[in-house]
Design a protein around this motif. Structure first.
Motif, PDB file in Angstrom:
ATOM      1  N   TYR A  70      19.731 -20.408  24.256  1.00  0.00           N
ATOM      2  CA  TYR A  70      20.856 -20.599  25.181  1.00  0.00           C
ATOM      3  C   TYR A  70      21.980 -21.380  24.514  1.00  0.00           C
ATOM      4  CZ  TYR A  70      19.241 -18.446  29.454  1.00  0.00           C
ATOM      5  OH  TYR A  70      18.877 -17.518  30.392  1.00  0.00           O
ATOM      6  N   ARG A  71      21.618 -22.272  23.628  1.00  0.00           N
ATOM      7  CA  ARG A  71      22.648 -23.011  22.883  1.00  0.00           C
ATOM      8  C   ARG A  71      23.437 -22.061  21.983  1.00  0.00           C
ATOM      9  NH1 ARG A  71      23.766 -28.303  21.049  1.00  0.00           N
ATOM     10  NH2 ARG A  71      24.574 -28.335  18.949  1.00  0.00           N
ATOM     11  N   ILE A  72      22.713 -21.134  21.361  1.00  0.00           N
ATOM     12  CA  ILE A  72      23.394 -20.145  20.512  1.00  0.00           C
ATOM     13  C   ILE A  72      24.291 -19.252  21.371  1.00  0.00           C
ATOM     14  CG2 ILE A  72      23.025 -18.151  18.987  1.00  0.00           C
ATOM     15  CD1 ILE A  72      20.456 -19.520  18.032  1.00  0.00           C
ATOM     16  N   LEU A  73      23.773 -18.845  22.527  1.00  0.00           N
ATOM     17  CA  LEU A  73      24.563 -18.013  23.443  1.00  0.00           C
ATOM     18  C   LEU A  73      25.859 -18.730  23.824  1.00  0.00           C
ATOM     19  CD1 LEU A  73      24.530 -15.447  25.473  1.00  0.00           C
ATOM     20  CD2 LEU A  73      23.789 -17.095  27.159  1.00  0.00           C
ATOM     21  N   ARG A  74      25.733 -20.000  24.165  1.00  0.00           N
ATOM     22  CA  ARG A  74      26.911 -20.753  24.605  1.00  0.00           C
ATOM     23  C   ARG A  74      27.912 -20.926  23.456  1.00  0.00           C
ATOM     24  NH1 ARG A  74      29.091 -25.971  25.238  1.00  0.00           N
ATOM     25  NH2 ARG A  74      30.238 -26.096  27.185  1.00  0.00           N
ATOM     26  N   ASN A  75      27.404 -21.275  22.280  1.00  0.00           N
ATOM     27  CA  ASN A  75      28.303 -21.455  21.142  1.00  0.00           C
ATOM     28  C   ASN A  75      29.000 -20.146  20.784  1.00  0.00           C
ATOM     29  OD1 ASN A  75      27.726 -24.145  20.996  1.00  0.00           O
ATOM     30  ND2 ASN A  75      26.167 -23.928  19.410  1.00  0.00           N
ATOM     31  N   THR A  76      28.270 -19.040  20.921  1.00  0.00           N
ATOM     32  CA  THR A  76      28.873 -17.733  20.659  1.00  0.00           C
ATOM     33  C   THR A  76      29.959 -17.464  21.690  1.00  0.00           C
ATOM     34  OG1 THR A  76      26.738 -16.975  19.829  1.00  0.00           O
ATOM     35  CG2 THR A  76      28.357 -15.278  20.321  1.00  0.00           C
ATOM     36  N   PHE A  77      29.659 -17.782  22.939  1.00  0.00           N
ATOM     37  CA  PHE A  77      30.642 -17.581  24.012  1.00  0.00           C
ATOM     38  C   PHE A  77      31.902 -18.414  23.770  1.00  0.00           C
ATOM     39  CE2 PHE A  77      32.211 -19.478  28.043  1.00  0.00           C
ATOM     40  CZ  PHE A  77      32.882 -18.369  28.519  1.00  0.00           C
ATOM     41  N   LEU A  78      31.711 -19.653  23.315  1.00  0.00           N
ATOM     42  CA  LEU A  78      32.862 -20.552  23.140  1.00  0.00           C
ATOM     43  C   LEU A  78      33.860 -20.035  22.109  1.00  0.00           C
ATOM     44  CD1 LEU A  78      31.242 -24.098  23.334  1.00  0.00           C
ATOM     45  CD2 LEU A  78      32.648 -22.952  25.042  1.00  0.00           C
ATOM     46  N   THR A  79      33.383 -19.214  21.210  1.00  0.00           N
ATOM     47  CA  THR A  79      34.294 -18.671  20.192  1.00  0.00           C
ATOM     48  C   THR A  79      34.938 -17.368  20.666  1.00  0.00           C
ATOM     49  OG1 THR A  79      32.494 -17.467  19.142  1.00  0.00           O
ATOM     50  CG2 THR A  79      32.970 -19.669  18.298  1.00  0.00           C
ATOM     51  N   SER A  80      34.559 -16.910  21.863  1.00  0.00           N
ATOM     52  CA  SER A  80      35.104 -15.636  22.340  1.00  0.00           C
ATOM     53  C   SER A  80      36.466 -15.831  22.995  1.00  0.00           C
ATOM     54  CB  SER A  80      34.137 -14.993  23.335  1.00  0.00           C
ATOM     55  OG  SER A  80      34.142 -15.728  24.539  1.00  0.00           O
ATOM     56  N   ARG A  81      37.194 -14.750  23.119  1.00  0.00           N
ATOM     57  CA  ARG A  81      38.520 -14.793  23.730  1.00  0.00           C
ATOM     58  C   ARG A  81      38.416 -15.196  25.206  1.00  0.00           C
ATOM     59  NH1 ARG A  81      41.608  -9.322  23.103  1.00  0.00           N
ATOM     60  NH2 ARG A  81      40.048  -8.794  24.626  1.00  0.00           N
ATOM     61  N   THR A  82      37.356 -14.703  25.877  1.00  0.00           N
ATOM     62  CA  THR A  82      37.171 -15.023  27.297  1.00  0.00           C
ATOM     63  C   THR A  82      37.021 -16.520  27.497  1.00  0.00           C
ATOM     64  OG1 THR A  82      35.978 -12.948  27.475  1.00  0.00           O
ATOM     65  CG2 THR A  82      35.784 -14.460  29.332  1.00  0.00           C
ATOM     66  N   ALA A  83      36.260 -17.159  26.595  1.00  0.00           N
ATOM     67  CA  ALA A  83      36.026 -18.597  26.740  1.00  0.00           C
ATOM     68  C   ALA A  83      37.320 -19.371  26.587  1.00  0.00           C
ATOM     69  CB  ALA A  83      35.015 -19.060  25.708  1.00  0.00           C
ATOM     70  N   ILE A  84      38.160 -18.948  25.653  1.00  0.00           N
ATOM     71  CA  ILE A  84      39.423 -19.651  25.433  1.00  0.00           C
ATOM     72  C   ILE A  84      40.308 -19.503  26.671  1.00  0.00           C
ATOM     73  CG2 ILE A  84      41.523 -19.658  24.031  1.00  0.00           C
ATOM     74  CD1 ILE A  84      39.616 -18.698  21.694  1.00  0.00           C
ATOM     75  N   LEU A  92      24.573 -27.892  25.988  1.00  0.00           N
ATOM     76  CA  LEU A  92      26.000 -28.132  26.219  1.00  0.00           C
ATOM     77  C   LEU A  92      26.615 -29.106  25.220  1.00  0.00           C
ATOM     78  CD1 LEU A  92      26.008 -28.458  30.134  1.00  0.00           C
ATOM     79  CD2 LEU A  92      26.373 -26.423  28.744  1.00  0.00           C
ATOM     80  N   ASP A  93      25.749 -29.751  24.418  1.00  0.00           N
ATOM     81  CA  ASP A  93      26.208 -30.724  23.432  1.00  0.00           C
ATOM     82  C   ASP A  93      26.925 -31.896  24.112  1.00  0.00           C
ATOM     83  OD1 ASP A  93      26.366 -31.766  20.945  1.00  0.00           O
ATOM     84  OD2 ASP A  93      28.123 -30.621  20.319  1.00  0.00           O
ATOM     85  N   VAL A  94      26.318 -32.398  25.178  1.00  0.00           N
ATOM     86  CA  VAL A  94      26.851 -33.576  25.876  1.00  0.00           C
ATOM     87  C   VAL A  94      25.695 -34.540  26.129  1.00  0.00           C
ATOM     88  CG1 VAL A  94      28.712 -32.300  27.027  1.00  0.00           C
ATOM     89  CG2 VAL A  94      26.513 -32.552  28.175  1.00  0.00           C
ATOM     90  N   PRO A  95      25.977 -35.809  26.413  1.00  0.00           N
ATOM     91  CA  PRO A  95      24.893 -36.752  26.727  1.00  0.00           C
ATOM     92  C   PRO A  95      24.226 -36.412  28.074  1.00  0.00           C
ATOM     93  CG  PRO A  95      26.908 -37.906  26.123  1.00  0.00           C
ATOM     94  CD  PRO A  95      27.267 -36.477  26.304  1.00  0.00           C
ATOM     95  N   ILE A  96      23.001 -36.915  28.255  1.00  0.00           N
ATOM     96  CA  ILE A  96      22.263 -36.644  29.495  1.00  0.00           C
ATOM     97  C   ILE A  96      23.026 -37.182  30.714  1.00  0.00           C
ATOM     98  CG2 ILE A  96      20.180 -37.303  30.783  1.00  0.00           C
ATOM     99  CD1 ILE A  96      18.576 -36.916  28.283  1.00  0.00           C
ATOM    100  N   GLY A  97      23.703 -38.318  30.550  1.00  0.00           N
ATOM    101  CA  GLY A  97      24.470 -38.881  31.661  1.00  0.00           C
ATOM    102  C   GLY A  97      25.536 -37.915  32.155  1.00  0.00           C
ATOM    103  N   THR A  98      26.152 -37.188  31.223  1.00  0.00           N
ATOM    104  CA  THR A  98      27.161 -36.205  31.601  1.00  0.00           C
ATOM    105  C   THR A  98      26.522 -35.045  32.365  1.00  0.00           C
ATOM    106  OG1 THR A  98      28.477 -36.781  29.682  1.00  0.00           O
ATOM    107  CG2 THR A  98      28.974 -34.683  30.706  1.00  0.00           C
ATOM    108  N   VAL A  99      25.322 -34.657  31.916  1.00  0.00           N
ATOM    109  CA  VAL A  99      24.602 -33.590  32.627  1.00  0.00           C
ATOM    110  C   VAL A  99      24.370 -34.027  34.074  1.00  0.00           C
ATOM    111  CG1 VAL A  99      22.412 -32.338  32.780  1.00  0.00           C
ATOM    112  CG2 VAL A  99      23.473 -32.700  30.555  1.00  0.00           C
TER     113      VAL A  99
END
Lengths: 178, 248
Positions: free
Chosen positions: A65-79, A148-155
């Motif tokens: 899921y981390r790979i999926l998200r990172n892949t999504f973040l580089t997509s045009r839709t994510a931007i 999501l690459d954020v701290p647990i507190g943010t989650v």
């Protein structure tokens, strides 16, 4: 678990059971069936290439899921979404100051899955993402934090905000329909 | 625990099964006495299970699933062979190099993550779907709201003492770097500014040079750290943070 075990439990054994979930999550991210399939395909390609770095014994689901998200973040839709997430106006939602449903009314409302799905669609993408990973994919907070690459507190704070907003949207939509 | 109601984060942790054993006992004791919180937990559980059902909305077509399955059944490429380093000196040098990269990378990563986290929290306040927990321009309303929610106290100047055309509009409790933090929301002209008030030294891990067109400003006073973020010009953000810092 060594390389022998890694070969015994192969990539396909771990990935194939998750294809439906990955596709579902991808479509929530990109909101288009063709793009969703492309996103899962690209995720699989990257995951296959990186499978050697996967630590056996850790959660494969969180890893992919981390790979999926990172892949999504580089997509045009994510931007495009990144602009929409925080800056787009939602005046109808703003008018609701408090989550107004009583627990009993909420249970009745929650039986209407179509209404809840509509509310999920209206939720800000970064809040929808965290609630999907928690409630649907049942990842633990520390796993969501890694995805999501954020701290647990943010989650935790995002989850609280996501649920509060979901209730507000349900209340707002319920009022609209009455 | 029984005197105050449970925080939303705690109710979430209950239904998500994320409470520690110690917290679980304390929360259960509270729920046995507090009908309002017990109802909230039940409602949160219903919301969680309904969300799970509603969110499973999309399934790939048979053809798409077949294509994806075929991809997943490919054999992963073999890992590159690692060539052993023969001499002890080279091994030591390599170890030092790896440590330096790993440590530096971790610091950089933490810095990037915290900068993004602070900015993310600020941007979230701009979303109209995310109204703050306390919506008030009155410091006598905002400050008491934090009682019992934070392990520290802080001061907010009177409206008349704030810089020109600057107004307090609300506040929220948030978590930065896993620690409870007061989030004060202001407007400066037509810009929004967030000021994070905490006891920790977050600034050590934040790129103070700014990010994506937003500025950061830091003040320290009274054992607290005040970190402002906004897209208003940096001088006016600095003035607000300095004003708040002087009040501590």
């Amino acid at each position: 678990m060594g390389s022998h075990a890694r070969e015994t439990i192969g990539f396909q054994d771990l990935a194939v059971p998750l294809l439906g979930s990955l596709y579902n999550h991808a479509q929530w991210l990109v909101r288009d069936p063709v793009e969703a399939e492309d996103l899962v395909q690209e995720t699989l390609t990257k995951a296959l290439r990186a499978f050697g770095s996967f630590e056996p014994g850790t959660n494969f689901k969180a890893w992919i899921y981390r790979i999926l998200r990172n892949t999504f973040l580089t997509s045009r839709t994510a931007i495009a979404n990144a602009r929409t997430v925080y800056l787009e106006d939602h005046p109808d939602v703003l008018e609701v100051a408090e989550p107004g449903l009583t627990p009993e009314a909420e249970v009745i409302k929650l039986n209407d899955l179509a209404a809840l799905r509509t509310a999920l669609e209206q939720l800000a993408p970064h809040l929808r993402e965290v609630i999907l990973l928690c409630d649907l994919e049942e990842l633990k907070y520390r796993e969501i934090a890694a995805v999501l690459d954020v701290p647990i507190g943010t989650v935790m704070s995002r989850l609280a905000r996501a649920r509060q907003n979901l209730r507000q949207i349900l209340t707002s939509n319920s009022g609209d329909s009455l | 625990m029984s005197a105050d109601h449970l925080l939303q984060e705690t109710i979430g942790a209950v239904v998500d099964g994320e409470l520690s054993r110690k917290d679980e006992v304390a929360v259960q004791a509270h729920l046995n006495e507090c009908h309002a919180c017990a109802l909230k937990v039940i409602a949160a559980g219903h919301l969680k299970s309904a969300t799970s059902r509603a969110a499973r909305s999309f399934a790939p077509s048979q053809e798409a699933l077949a294509r994806l399955t075929a991809m997943a059944q490919q054999t992963p490429p073999k890992r590159a062979t690692v060539v052993p380093i023969r001499t002890v000196k080279w091994t030591a040098a390599a170890a030092m190099f790896v440590l330096a990269i790993a440590f530096g990378g971790r610091m950089l990563r933490q810095s990037e993550t915290l900068s993004a986290e602070i900015l993310d929290e600020h941007l979230a306040t701009l979303s109209d779907a995310a109204s703050p927990e306390v919506l008030s321009s009155d410091r006598h309303t905002v400050k008491p709201w934090f009682q019992g929610k934070l392990p520290f106290s802080f001061n907010i100047p009177e409206q008349s003492a704030l810089p020109a055309d600057t107004a307090l509009i609300g506040a929220d409790l948030t978590y930065v770097n896993g620690k409870p933090t007061a989030l004060l929301l202001f407007t400066i002209h037509k810009h929004h500014a967030s000021v994070f008030v905490s006891q920790q030294q977050v600034s050590e891990f934040v790129h103070m040079s700014g990010r994506s067109g937003f500025h950061f400003s830091l003040g320290r006073g009274g054992g607290l750290e005040l970190l402002g973020v906004s897209d208003v010009n940096s001088a006016e953000l600095d003035a607000l943070v300095a004003n708040l810092t002087a009040a501590q």
